[in-house]
Design an enzyme around this catalytic site. Sequence first.
Site, mmCIF file in Angstrom:
data_model
loop_
_atom_site.group_PDB
_atom_site.id
_atom_site.type_symbol
_atom_site.label_atom_id
_atom_site.label_comp_id
_atom_site.label_asym_id
_atom_site.label_seq_id
_atom_site.Cartn_x
_atom_site.Cartn_y
_atom_site.Cartn_z
ATOM 1 N N SER A 155 -25.290 -63.745 -2.536
ATOM 2 C CA SER A 155 -25.771 -63.408 -3.870
ATOM 3 C C SER A 155 -25.154 -64.400 -4.838
ATOM 4 C CB SER A 155 -25.335 -61.982 -4.226
ATOM 5 O OG SER A 155 -25.457 -61.722 -5.610
ATOM 6 N N TYR A 168 -18.788 -55.333 -4.888
ATOM 7 C CA TYR A 168 -19.957 -56.108 -4.453
ATOM 8 C C TYR A 168 -19.641 -57.606 -4.465
ATOM 9 C CZ TYR A 168 -24.820 -57.766 -4.409
ATOM 10 O OH TYR A 168 -26.007 -58.399 -4.094
#
Length: 268
Positions: A155, A168
Site C-alpha cells: 500500500s 496497518y
Amino acid sequence: MGKEFEGKTIFITGAAKGQGRAVSLAFAKEGANIIAFDLGEKIAYPAYNRSSNEDLEKLKDEVEALGGKIVIYAGDVRKAPDVKEAVERGIREFGSIDILFSNAGIAAYGNSYELEEEQWDAVIDINLKGGWLVSKYVIPHMIEQKSGVILYNSSIAGLRGLNRMSHYAASKHGLIGLAKSQAIELAPYGIRVITIHPTGVNTPMNDGLAEMEGTTAEEIAERSAGNLLPVPWVETEDVVEAVKYLASDKARYITGSQFVLDAGLLTR
C-alpha cells in the site's frame, strides 16, 4: 495470438472479493490456472469483513464460465495447516505454482495508543505474518522449478505513515522488508519478489471502513484525499494491469523493488 499466462498457475490470497477477485478473473482470461484462497467467514476484527464461502463459490463459477481452471480453498492465512494444505492441493491439481499474489489484508482506524492488543495482532498477523506464511509454503516449489514471481500487495501505507492507521502502516512497511530479504535469498533460483503500493482502491473494503466510521465511502475518499491526479482512488483493473506486468517476462529484471501505483500521492 496466445494467452499471456497459458499453462501458468497463480496462487491468490484474499481472492474472493476486491483486488484478489479482479486478479483471479483477469488471469483466468489469460489462460492461467487459479488457486483462490480466502477466509470464507466473518472475523471479529474488523467487523466489516464479509468474505464468505459463497463468494469463493461464485468466483469458481465465474472462472469456469471463462473456460478457466480453479481450485478454491476457504482458510486463514494466519494458520499454517490451512496454508500448507491449500498449497499442496494446488500442486496436486496443477503441478506447479508460478506466481504468488499475496493480497489478503485488513484495514481499520484507531489511534496507536488506544488500540487493543487483539486489534494490533489481527492486522499484523493477517497482513504481514500471512504474507510470510503463504510464501513459506510456496517458495520450496518455486525453488525446485527454479522460477517464480512473488508479489506482495502492500500500500502507499508501506511507504508513509497514515493517521489513525499505525497497525496497518506497520504491517505494510513490514512487507517491504520481507520482500527485499526474500529477493536476495531467492535470486539464485530465478525467483523475483516485488511489493505493489496502490493508493486507495475502489473495492468493498471502502464501504466496510465507512461503516465502522459511521460515514460513507465517498467521505472516506475525501478524508484521505491527496492524489496528484484528480481521482479519489484507483480501480481494481489498474492493480490487475500492474500484477500482469510484474508477473510477466516483460518485468524479468525487476526484483526487490517497490512498484508504486499512487496516482501521484507520494509526489504531493
